[in-house]
Design a protein around this motif. Structure first.
Motif, PDB file in Angstrom:
ATOM      1  N   ILE A  33       0.823  -1.208   0.000  1.00 56.62           N
ATOM      2  CA  ILE A  33       0.000   0.000   0.000  1.00 56.62           C
ATOM      3  C   ILE A  33       0.859   1.261   0.000  1.00 56.62           C
ATOM      4  O   ILE A  33       0.557   2.231  -0.688  1.00 56.62           O
ATOM      5  CB  ILE A  33      -0.935  -0.003   1.236  1.00 56.62           C
ATOM      6  CG1 ILE A  33      -1.915  -1.161   1.147  1.00 56.62           C
ATOM      7  CG2 ILE A  33      -1.662   1.322   1.366  1.00 56.62           C
ATOM      8  CD1 ILE A  33      -2.814  -1.129  -0.053  1.00 56.62           C
ATOM      9  N   THR A  34       1.947   1.265   0.768  1.00 59.45           N
ATOM     10  CA  THR A  34       2.740   2.474   0.948  1.00 59.45           C
ATOM     11  C   THR A  34       3.473   2.892  -0.318  1.00 59.45           C
ATOM     12  O   THR A  34       3.519   4.088  -0.632  1.00 59.45           O
ATOM     13  CB  THR A  34       3.754   2.264   2.088  1.00 59.45           C
ATOM     14  OG1 THR A  34       3.041   1.894   3.264  1.00 59.45           O
ATOM     15  CG2 THR A  34       4.549   3.510   2.356  1.00 59.45           C
ATOM     16  N   ILE A  35       4.046   1.962  -1.054  1.00 61.46           N
ATOM     17  CA  ILE A  35       4.844   2.320  -2.231  1.00 61.46           C
ATOM     18  C   ILE A  35       4.001   3.031  -3.294  1.00 61.46           C
ATOM     19  O   ILE A  35       4.368   4.125  -3.728  1.00 61.46           O
ATOM     20  CB  ILE A  35       5.571   1.076  -2.779  1.00 61.46           C
ATOM     21  CG1 ILE A  35       6.637   0.643  -1.774  1.00 61.46           C
ATOM     22  CG2 ILE A  35       6.195   1.359  -4.136  1.00 61.46           C
ATOM     23  CD1 ILE A  35       7.293  -0.667  -2.080  1.00 61.46           C
ATOM     24  N   PRO A  36       2.855   2.502  -3.721  1.00 54.15           N
ATOM     25  CA  PRO A  36       2.057   3.260  -4.695  1.00 54.15           C
ATOM     26  C   PRO A  36       1.522   4.581  -4.135  1.00 54.15           C
ATOM     27  O   PRO A  36       1.416   5.569  -4.857  1.00 54.15           O
ATOM     28  CB  PRO A  36       0.898   2.326  -5.031  1.00 54.15           C
ATOM     29  CG  PRO A  36       1.349   0.977  -4.646  1.00 54.15           C
ATOM     30  CD  PRO A  36       2.303   1.169  -3.515  1.00 54.15           C
ATOM     31  N   LEU A  37       1.226   4.597  -2.842  1.00 48.90           N
ATOM     32  CA  LEU A  37       0.746   5.832  -2.232  1.00 48.90           C
ATOM     33  C   LEU A  37       1.824   6.913  -2.273  1.00 48.90           C
ATOM     34  O   LEU A  37       1.531   8.078  -2.564  1.00 48.90           O
ATOM     35  CB  LEU A  37       0.308   5.562  -0.796  1.00 48.90           C
ATOM     36  CG  LEU A  37      -0.336   6.723  -0.059  1.00 48.90           C
ATOM     37  CD1 LEU A  37      -1.644   7.117  -0.728  1.00 48.90           C
ATOM     38  CD2 LEU A  37      -0.574   6.361   1.391  1.00 48.90           C
ATOM     39  N   MET A  38       3.055   6.542  -2.003  1.00 50.14           N
ATOM     40  CA  MET A  38       4.159   7.507  -2.068  1.00 50.14           C
ATOM     41  C   MET A  38       4.371   8.002  -3.501  1.00 50.14           C
ATOM     42  O   MET A  38       4.607   9.188  -3.719  1.00 50.14           O
ATOM     43  CB  MET A  38       5.448   6.891  -1.512  1.00 50.14           C
ATOM     44  CG  MET A  38       5.373   6.557  -0.042  1.00 50.14           C
ATOM     45  SD  MET A  38       4.932   7.958   0.981  1.00 50.14           S
ATOM     46  CE  MET A  38       6.510   8.719   1.119  1.00 50.14           C
ATOM     47  N   PHE A  39       4.284   7.093  -4.492  1.00 47.75           N
ATOM     48  CA  PHE A  39       4.386   7.522  -5.887  1.00 47.75           C
ATOM     49  C   PHE A  39       3.281   8.513  -6.226  1.00 47.75           C
ATOM     50  O   PHE A  39       3.514   9.513  -6.914  1.00 47.75           O
ATOM     51  CB  PHE A  39       4.319   6.319  -6.833  1.00 47.75           C
ATOM     52  CG  PHE A  39       5.640   5.649  -7.047  1.00 47.75           C
ATOM     53  CD1 PHE A  39       6.661   6.289  -7.707  1.00 47.75           C
ATOM     54  CD2 PHE A  39       5.858   4.359  -6.576  1.00 47.75           C
ATOM     55  CE1 PHE A  39       7.879   5.679  -7.904  1.00 47.75           C
ATOM     56  CE2 PHE A  39       7.066   3.734  -6.769  1.00 47.75           C
ATOM     57  CZ  PHE A  39       8.088   4.396  -7.438  1.00 47.75           C
ATOM     58  N   LEU A  40       2.089   8.269  -5.747  1.00 48.91           N
ATOM     59  CA  LEU A  40       0.967   9.159  -6.008  1.00 48.91           C
ATOM     60  C   LEU A  40       1.195  10.525  -5.361  1.00 48.91           C
ATOM     61  O   LEU A  40       1.006  11.563  -6.006  1.00 48.91           O
ATOM     62  CB  LEU A  40      -0.328   8.534  -5.488  1.00 48.91           C
ATOM     63  CG  LEU A  40      -1.596   9.340  -5.726  1.00 48.91           C
ATOM     64  CD1 LEU A  40      -1.899   9.425  -7.209  1.00 48.91           C
ATOM     65  CD2 LEU A  40      -2.743   8.706  -4.985  1.00 48.91           C
ATOM     66  N   ILE A  41       1.629  10.541  -4.124  1.00 47.13           N
ATOM     67  CA  ILE A  41       1.848  11.806  -3.411  1.00 47.13           C
ATOM     68  C   ILE A  41       2.962  12.604  -4.071  1.00 47.13           C
ATOM     69  O   ILE A  41       2.807  13.802  -4.356  1.00 47.13           O
ATOM     70  CB  ILE A  41       2.157  11.541  -1.925  1.00 47.13           C
ATOM     71  CG1 ILE A  41       0.896  11.043  -1.220  1.00 47.13           C
ATOM     72  CG2 ILE A  41       2.692  12.791  -1.242  1.00 47.13           C
ATOM     73  CD1 ILE A  41       1.129  10.555   0.185  1.00 47.13           C
TER      74      ILE A  41
END
Length: 88
Positions: A33-41
């Motif tokens: 969950i964290t890796i795609p969320l960081m890419f999005l942010i």
């Protein structure tokens, strides 16, 4: 002393302790969950920065064009020298 029926839990409380395999599962799920969320942010931040730079450059070009039309810059004189004459 017994609790009234509306205060008694419907089910007994379950233990919250996790087995070692579940701890690893939580880590993997968090990473997924964290890796795609960081890419999005960071993508949103980068895109907004690019749009801000573009708007700033457009405004600077508009201000320069307005200045050039209003004050009729000399065609043979460098831009820096013409602006220095306007500032004086």
């Amino acid at each position: 002393m017994s609790l009234p029926p509306h205060f008694r839990p419907l089910r007994p409380r379950l233990s919250v302790t996790k087995r070692p395999a579940e701890k690893g599962q939580v880590f993997i799920e968090s990473a997924i969950i964290t890796i795609p969320l960081m890419f999005l942010i960071f993508g949103l931040i980068d895109t907004s920065l690019a749009l801000w730079v573009r708007a700033t450059l457009e405004h600077a070009a508009l201000a320069f064009a307005r200045c050039a039309i209003t004050y009729r810059l000399d065609p043979g004189v460098r831009i820096d020298a013409s602006h220095q004459n306007l500032v004086k």
